[in-house]
Scaffold this active site. Structure first.
Site, short mmCIF file in Angstrom:
data_model
loop_
_atom_site.label_atom_id
_atom_site.label_comp_id
_atom_site.label_asym_id
_atom_site.label_seq_id
_atom_site.Cartn_x
_atom_site.Cartn_y
_atom_site.Cartn_z
N LYS A 235 5.83 8.40 -4.93
CA LYS A 235 6.38 7.68 -3.77
C LYS A 235 7.01 6.38 -4.27
CE LYS A 235 5.25 5.38 0.61
NZ LYS A 235 4.27 5.13 1.69
N ASP A 240 8.01 -1.52 2.39
CA ASP A 240 7.75 -0.77 3.61
C ASP A 240 7.49 -1.73 4.78
OD1 ASP A 240 7.04 1.02 5.56
OD2 ASP A 240 5.12 1.60 4.65
N LYS A 247 5.45 -3.08 11.11
CA LYS A 247 4.07 -3.47 10.82
C LYS A 247 3.83 -4.91 11.30
CE LYS A 247 3.52 -0.78 6.53
NZ LYS A 247 2.38 0.05 6.92
N ASP A 258 4.48 -0.55 -2.29
CA ASP A 258 4.53 0.83 -1.79
C ASP A 258 5.26 1.78 -2.73
OD1 ASP A 258 3.62 2.56 0.08
OD2 ASP A 258 5.22 2.22 1.54
N ASP A 317 6.77 4.36 10.46
CA ASP A 317 5.94 3.80 9.40
C ASP A 317 5.25 4.90 8.58
OD1 ASP A 317 4.81 1.87 7.85
OD2 ASP A 317 3.23 1.33 9.29
N GLU A 319 6.54 6.92 6.72
CA GLU A 319 7.78 7.27 6.01
C GLU A 319 7.53 7.93 4.66
OE1 GLU A 319 6.34 4.41 5.66
OE2 GLU A 319 6.45 4.22 3.49
N ARG A 321 5.40 10.23 3.64
CA ARG A 321 5.29 11.69 3.67
C ARG A 321 6.66 12.33 3.90
NH1 ARG A 321 1.03 11.23 8.54
NH2 ARG A 321 0.73 9.28 7.43
#
Ligand code: BES
Ligand code: MG
Ligand code: ZN
Length: 468
Positions: A235, A240, A247, A258, A317, A319, A321
């Site tokens: 990833k 993020d 968030k 992230d 959020d 995102e 996956r």
């Protein structure tokens, strides 16, 4: 360059390693130290006179390799001001394998952010003199230690960078130069190319960004004819924000981390290339940030992934996956791999479950589970297995698409996310997913606030070295 030798010359700086029992037997040789040093784990005693400086390090009772590495790491970091850049002897009863762990720890402990070789261990005059090793062993120890530092430091460095120095162009430039240096195949798809290629899920996450997308494929090919091929997906969300499902601002700065999955993959790839390991590696990093803008993808959007499955986005959020879905199916459809592993700072749920102690992991193959756990236990980069039972799939069926990207239930999101990813591995029979949100970025010796731990690099390398 790390220099290791066995010259048996008298040095002015000495590092003694003592297990508790050995110390009991030998302490009479070292007068006046009785009250100060017992050989207990992590103990350090410094003794100086006009001739020399001696560091005594306690290693406790029958330490494991990773414990020796951790002791050395801490020592190198804590005592960098006392250490000098002069030839240094290491005196110990450790065998070759544990000596290797000690050296890895010593040099990994020199890391600071931003990394510069200011620690005495990286200076011209620093050379380690180790008893009872051959010239070849000395060379090999230096090579392995340096390869690990180069890989792990590169991964940590990118993870530690602030958001404004961690832009898509900047990391892409680094990856391109790295590929040239190590002779890796390098391919990258920007936003338009990703859309054209059908990477609709990945492109949706990127569409709100002012930065290009960079769906990156790096390939390391070993010279060995029938080498196994390992597929890695990391990833790589550079920042993020959560997107439109934004968030809260407390702790938002930590979301520069992230890309912890990518940082483990980059580290392992560099070290493996430097060591010329007899495997092939195909690494995919779907690089983007997750931004808030008028162009950003919206909750309720239905997007089409690379494998033509549709996803209803209910939370922008979730995102990671979505980017990994395309990373996994692209790798599975276009390359033949013996094993497929993805690593991701994927869910807060895994952090609530395991805190900072271990990653949550999922796999559809029992043999792979055993191998991964073995490497994780050995390197102390622990993982704990969670289920991929089909019942969890019911939680993300959608009325308007094949899947929705969250379950809307207040529990088990790390399992839901893993089960979601399984829908994109295209029948790969040997897949594992490591959710490393709690362990990639955390408390470390070299920084006051949370920073890159280097998690995953040694775990992957140990796995790769033993996979055949
Ligand atoms: N990057 C986060 C997960 C994360 C959390 C990483 C904490 C490191 C530390 C991920 O993209 C995310 O935002 N996940 C959401 C999913 C939720 C909206 C279903 C989460 O875990 O809160
Ligand atoms: Mg997120
Ligand atoms: Zn994320």
């Amino acid at each position: 360059m790390i220099k290791i030798c066995n010259k048996k010359e008298s040095t002015t700086q000495k590092i003694f390693l003592f297990a508790e029992d050995d110390w009991q037997q030998e302490k009479s040789d070292y007068p006046n130290m009785n009250h100060f040093f017992n050989g207990k784990t992590k103990e350090v005693f410094i003794k100086t006179d006009s001739q020399q400086i001696q560091f005594f390090i306690g290693i406790g009772k029958e330490p494991m390799g990773y414990e020796i590495q951790a002791i050395a790491n801490r020592f190198a970091n804590d005592y960098k001001k006392n250490l000098q850049a002069v030839p240094t002897s290491i005196i110990s009863k450790l065998g070759l394998d544990l000596t290797e762990e000690f050296l890895k720890g010593l040099f990994l402990g020199t890391y600071c952010y931003p990394f510069e070789k200011s620690h005495p261990f990286w200076q011209e005059n620093f050379e380690l003199d180790i008893e009872n090793i051959s010239e070849d062993e000395a060379k090999n120890l230096a090579l392995k230690t340096e390869a690990l530092c180069n890989g792990q430091f590169a991964g940590m460095e990118w993870l530690n960078k602030p958001a404004n120095h961690k832009k898509v162009d900047q990391i892409s430039e680094f990856l391109k130069t790295t590929a040239e240096k190590y002779n890796l195949d390098y391919k990258v798809l920007n936003r338009a190319e990703s859309i054209k290629e059908g990477l609709g899920a990945f492109a949706a996450v990127n569409q709100g960004s002012s930065q290009e997308a960079a769906f990156t494929i790096l390939e390391y090919k070993s010279a060995k004819g029938n080498a196994k091929t390992i597929g890695l997906v990391g990833k790589c969300v550079l920042f993020d924000t959560g997107g439109i499902s934004i968030k809260p601002s407390a702790n938002l700065h930590y979301m520069k981390s992230d890309m912890g999955g990518a940082s483990a993959v980059i580290g392992a790839l560099i070290t493996a290339s430097e060591l010329k390991l007899p495997v092939n590696i195909i690494a995919i990093l779907p690089i983007t940030d997750n931004a808030v803008s008028e162009k950003a993808y919206l909750p309720s959007d239905v997007i089409t992934a690379y494998n033509r499955k549709t996803i209803e986005v209910l939370d922008t959020d979730a995102e990671g996956r979505i980017t990994l879905a395309d990373g996994l199916s692209y790798l599975s459809k276009n390359y033949k791999t013996d094993v497929l592993i993805d690593l991701a700072t994927l869910t807060g749920s895994s952090v609530r479950m395991f805190g900072y102690t271990c990653g949550a992991y999922f796999s559809n193959n029992d043999d792979l589970k055993k191998l991964l756990e073995k490497s994780a236990d050995k390197t102390n980069q622990r993982i704990w297995n969670l289920p991929l039972w089909d019942i969890w799939k019911d939680d993300f069926t959608s009325d308007v698409a094949d899947f929705k990207n969250i379950s809307m239930k207040p529990f088990g999101d790390c399992i839901v996310a893993a089960k979601f990813l399984e829908q994109f591995i295209e029948g790969h029979q040997n897949w594992a997913h490591l959710d490393i949100a709690g362990v990639a970025f955390g408390n470390v010796g070299y920084a006051k606030d949370k920073a890159a731990t280097g998690y995953g690099v040694q775990l992957l390398l140990d796995f790769i070295e033993n996979y055949d």
